[in-house]
Enzyme design. Structure first.
Site, PDB file in Angstrom:
ATOM      1  N   ASN A  67       0.849  -1.185   0.000  1.00 43.02           N
ATOM      2  CA  ASN A  67       0.000   0.000   0.000  1.00 43.02           C
ATOM      3  C   ASN A  67       0.898   1.254   0.000  1.00 43.02           C
ATOM      4  OD1 ASN A  67      -1.472   2.224   0.987  1.00 43.02           O
ATOM      5  ND2 ASN A  67      -3.034   0.867   1.810  1.00 43.02           N
ATOM      6  N   ASP A 125      -0.176   4.418  -0.115  1.00 41.87           N
ATOM      7  CA  ASP A 125      -0.878   5.630   0.346  1.00 41.87           C
ATOM      8  C   ASP A 125       0.026   6.549   1.154  1.00 41.87           C
ATOM      9  OD1 ASP A 125      -3.103   4.389  -0.682  1.00 41.87           O
ATOM     10  OD2 ASP A 125      -4.101   4.082   1.244  1.00 41.87           O
ATOM     11  N   HIS A 126       0.902   5.928   1.960  1.00 38.94           N
ATOM     12  CA  HIS A 126       1.707   6.743   2.882  1.00 38.94           C
ATOM     13  C   HIS A 126       2.700   7.645   2.149  1.00 38.94           C
ATOM     14  CE1 HIS A 126      -0.024   4.620   6.203  1.00 38.94           C
ATOM     15  NE2 HIS A 126       0.167   3.510   5.535  1.00 38.94           N
ATOM     16  N   ARG A 141       2.617  18.873   1.824  1.00 41.05           N
ATOM     17  CA  ARG A 141       3.011  20.148   1.200  1.00 41.05           C
ATOM     18  C   ARG A 141       2.160  20.468  -0.026  1.00 41.05           C
ATOM     19  NH1 ARG A 141       8.222  22.198   2.790  1.00 41.05           N
ATOM     20  NH2 ARG A 141       8.131  21.902   5.017  1.00 41.05           N
ATOM     21  N   HIS A 182      -5.698   3.382  -1.673  1.00 36.67           N
ATOM     22  CA  HIS A 182      -7.046   3.652  -1.172  1.00 36.67           C
ATOM     23  C   HIS A 182      -7.422   5.062  -1.633  1.00 36.67           C
ATOM     24  CE1 HIS A 182      -9.897   3.760   2.592  1.00 36.67           C
ATOM     25  NE2 HIS A 182     -10.498   4.083   1.479  1.00 36.67           N
ATOM     26  N   ARG A 221      -9.703   7.743  -1.226  1.00 35.73           N
ATOM     27  CA  ARG A 221     -10.726   8.106  -0.238  1.00 35.73           C
ATOM     28  C   ARG A 221     -11.614   9.210  -0.777  1.00 35.73           C
ATOM     29  NH1 ARG A 221      -9.030   6.145   5.203  1.00 35.73           N
ATOM     30  NH2 ARG A 221     -10.855   7.273   5.904  1.00 35.73           N
ATOM     31  N   ARG A 256      -7.595  12.517   0.762  1.00 31.67           N
ATOM     32  CA  ARG A 256      -6.571  13.047   1.685  1.00 31.67           C
ATOM     33  C   ARG A 256      -5.163  12.613   1.318  1.00 31.67           C
ATOM     34  NH1 ARG A 256      -7.606   9.515   7.117  1.00 31.67           N
ATOM     35  NH2 ARG A 256      -9.658  10.436   6.938  1.00 31.67           N
ATOM     36  N   HIS A 257      -5.024  11.486   0.638  1.00 27.04           N
ATOM     37  CA  HIS A 257      -3.667  11.117   0.202  1.00 27.04           C
ATOM     38  C   HIS A 257      -3.625  10.794  -1.291  1.00 27.04           C
ATOM     39  CE1 HIS A 257      -5.376   7.280   1.376  1.00 27.04           C
ATOM     40  NE2 HIS A 257      -5.097   7.402   2.661  1.00 27.04           N
ATOM     41  N   GLU A 279      -8.513   0.039  -3.168  1.00 28.85           N
ATOM     42  CA  GLU A 279      -9.356   0.026  -1.961  1.00 28.85           C
ATOM     43  C   GLU A 279     -10.312   1.191  -2.056  1.00 28.85           C
ATOM     44  OE1 GLU A 279      -7.474   0.377   1.829  1.00 28.85           O
ATOM     45  OE2 GLU A 279      -6.175  -1.305   1.393  1.00 28.85           O
ATOM     46  N   THR A 336      -6.928   5.773   9.843  1.00 28.49           N
ATOM     47  CA  THR A 336      -6.792   4.755   8.801  1.00 28.49           C
ATOM     48  C   THR A 336      -8.053   3.912   8.893  1.00 28.49           C
ATOM     49  OG1 THR A 336      -5.473   2.871   8.008  1.00 28.49           O
ATOM     50  CG2 THR A 336      -5.459   3.251  10.369  1.00 28.49           C
ATOM     51  N   THR A 337      -8.223   2.933   7.990  1.00 33.41           N
ATOM     52  CA  THR A 337      -9.421   2.103   8.058  1.00 33.41           C
ATOM     53  C   THR A 337      -9.475   1.422   9.421  1.00 33.41           C
ATOM     54  OG1 THR A 337      -8.927   1.648   5.742  1.00 33.41           O
ATOM     55  CG2 THR A 337     -10.736   0.416   6.731  1.00 33.41           C
ATOM     56  N   GLU A 387     -10.492 -10.043   2.642  1.00 30.99           N
ATOM     57  CA  GLU A 387      -9.222  -9.681   3.276  1.00 30.99           C
ATOM     58  C   GLU A 387      -9.500  -9.675   4.765  1.00 30.99           C
ATOM     59  OE1 GLU A 387      -7.180  -6.105   1.924  1.00 30.99           O
ATOM     60  OE2 GLU A 387      -6.208  -5.939   3.891  1.00 30.99           O
ATOM     61  N   HIS A 445      -3.504  -5.305   7.587  1.00 33.96           N
ATOM     62  CA  HIS A 445      -3.701  -4.171   8.488  1.00 33.96           C
ATOM     63  C   HIS A 445      -2.858  -4.335   9.750  1.00 33.96           C
ATOM     64  CE1 HIS A 445      -5.368  -0.645  10.334  1.00 33.96           C
ATOM     65  NE2 HIS A 445      -5.989  -0.387   9.205  1.00 33.96           N
ATOM     66  N   GLY A 446      -1.944  -3.406   9.923  1.00 27.90           N
ATOM     67  CA  GLY A 446      -1.117  -3.388  11.133  1.00 27.90           C
ATOM     68  C   GLY A 446       0.006  -4.423  11.132  1.00 27.90           C
ATOM     69  N   GLY A 454       1.215  -1.658   4.398  1.00 25.35           N
ATOM     70  CA  GLY A 454       1.592  -0.305   4.030  1.00 25.35           C
ATOM     71  C   GLY A 454       2.538   0.345   5.026  1.00 25.35           C
ATOM     72  N   HIS A 455       1.974   0.726   6.171  1.00 30.46           N
ATOM     73  CA  HIS A 455       2.689   1.607   7.094  1.00 30.46           C
ATOM     74  C   HIS A 455       4.096   1.117   7.468  1.00 30.46           C
ATOM     75  CE1 HIS A 455       3.104   4.693  10.167  1.00 30.46           C
ATOM     76  NE2 HIS A 455       3.669   3.747  10.889  1.00 30.46           N
TER      77      HIS A 455
HETATM   78  N1  PXP Z   1      -5.714  -3.475   4.212  1.00 34.84           N
HETATM   79  C1  PXP Z   1      -6.652  -2.505   4.249  1.00 34.84           C
HETATM   80  C2  PXP Z   1      -8.033  -2.851   3.811  1.00 34.84           C
HETATM   81  C3  PXP Z   1      -6.339  -1.207   4.695  1.00 34.84           C
HETATM   82  O1  PXP Z   1      -7.295  -0.258   4.711  1.00 34.84           O
HETATM   83  C4  PXP Z   1      -5.014  -0.922   5.055  1.00 34.84           C
HETATM   84  C5  PXP Z   1      -4.642   0.469   5.499  1.00 34.84           C
HETATM   85  O2  PXP Z   1      -4.777   1.360   4.467  1.00 34.84           O
HETATM   86  C6  PXP Z   1      -4.058  -1.953   4.969  1.00 34.84           C
HETATM   87  C7  PXP Z   1      -4.436  -3.218   4.570  1.00 34.84           C
HETATM   88  C8  PXP Z   1      -2.625  -1.718   5.299  1.00 34.84           C
HETATM   89  O3  PXP Z   1      -2.508  -1.445   6.659  1.00 34.84           O
HETATM   90  P1  PXP Z   1      -1.118  -0.956   7.247  1.00 34.84           P
HETATM   91  O4  PXP Z   1      -0.826   0.365   6.646  1.00 34.84           O
HETATM   92  O5  PXP Z   1      -1.363  -0.913   8.723  1.00 34.84           O
HETATM   93  O6  PXP Z   1      -0.096  -2.001   6.837  1.00 34.84           O
END
Ligand code: PXP
Length: 244
Positions: free
Chosen positions: A7, A9-10, A18, A43, A45, A49-50, A70, A100-101, A151, A191-192, A213-214
């Site tokens: 992901n 997005d970050h 900026r 994602h 949104r 926002r990103h 997403e 985040t979601t 997922e 996620h996470g 992602g993160h």
């Molecule tokens: N899966 C979904 C559906 C998400 O919304 C996200 C966060 O955007 C992720 C996975 C990735 O999560 P993380 O950034 O915590 O790895």
């Protein structure tokens, strides 16, 4: 072998700080693919926002592995997805205030509505995944809604405060993956997830792909994107009994 969908997005979040042009999530996606990821997730949104519309349009043309869009199950997003035709759409819940979601999609409470959305996307050849909490009711609703994939939301596992709680959450994920397959659903998870906790989830035999992602982008800031991806792919192989 389990795939890694990254992901980006970050990267866009940093750019939007900026409202400028750098760093570019599209450039990042090319590096992510070259480093061995199996797909790119973004994602889009409602509040943009990103990730911006320009990003998804360019990614659609550039991504060679798989583009996983997403999005919330809104009319605007369905229209965008049908025009864009990503390989996969993952439907997620979306609230403006969230960082985040947060939770999974409540398919059980909205099975007809979600089912209509799934049908429209699938009719156009888009593979549809539903981001759900690892619960039996949600799994059977996802099957009734006609999804290809679910997922499994790994947030509770990732946030577990100690080893015992983490094992409880891991067991829920393992059981949900089994139930999902019995319902003919294909299984992704995310996620996470990070370098320490990813092993046991990657080792669940039914899981085809992880969406992360993160933690990858956070590491990439310090060691570079290519190394961050290689290290995540290695951590996924390590089946780490226990995670932490
Ligand atoms: N899966 C979904 C559906 C998400 O919304 C996200 C966060 O955007 C992720 C996975 C990735 O999560 P993380 O950034 O915590 O790895």
């Amino acid at each position: 072998m389990v795939g890694l969908c990254v992901n980006v997005d970050h990267i866009a979040t940093i750019r939007q700080a900026r409202r400028g042009q750098e760093p570019d999530p599209v450039q990042a996606a090319v590096l992510v693919e070259l480093a061995g990821a199996s797909g790119i997730t973004v994602h889009l949104r409602e509040d943009r926002r990103h990730i911006q519309d320009r990003d998804v349009e360019l990614l659609r043309r550039l991504v060679k592995t798989k583009l996983n869009l997403e999005m919330a199950a809104t009319e605007e997003m369905i229209r965008i997805a049908l025009a864009l035709k990503p390989e996969m759409v993952t439907l997620v819940p979306e609230r403006r205030e969230e960082l985040t979601t947060e939770g999974g999609l409540d398919v059980h409470g909205h099975v007809d509505e979600v089912g209509r959305c799934v049908r429209r996307l699938r009719e156009d050849g888009i593979v549809v995944s539903l981001f759900i909490d690892p619960e039996r009711d949600q799994l059977s609703a996802a099957a009734r809604a006609g999804a290809d994939f679910v997922e499994l939301h790994t947030g509770s596992y990732a946030e577990a405060r100690d080893y015992k709680a983490q094992q409880v959450e891991l067991t829920r994920l393992i059981q949900s993956a089994t139930v999902g397959r019995e319902l003919s659903l294909r299984i992704n998870a995310g996620h996470g997830l990070d370098y320490r906790n990813v092993g046991p989830v990657a080792a669940i035999p039914e899981v085809e792909e992880l969406s992360i992602g993160h933690s990858i982008i956070a590491r990439a800031v310090l060691v570079g994107l290519e190394r961050a991806i290689h290290e995540m792919l290695a951590a996924m192989e390590k089946d780490g009994a226990g995670g932490r």
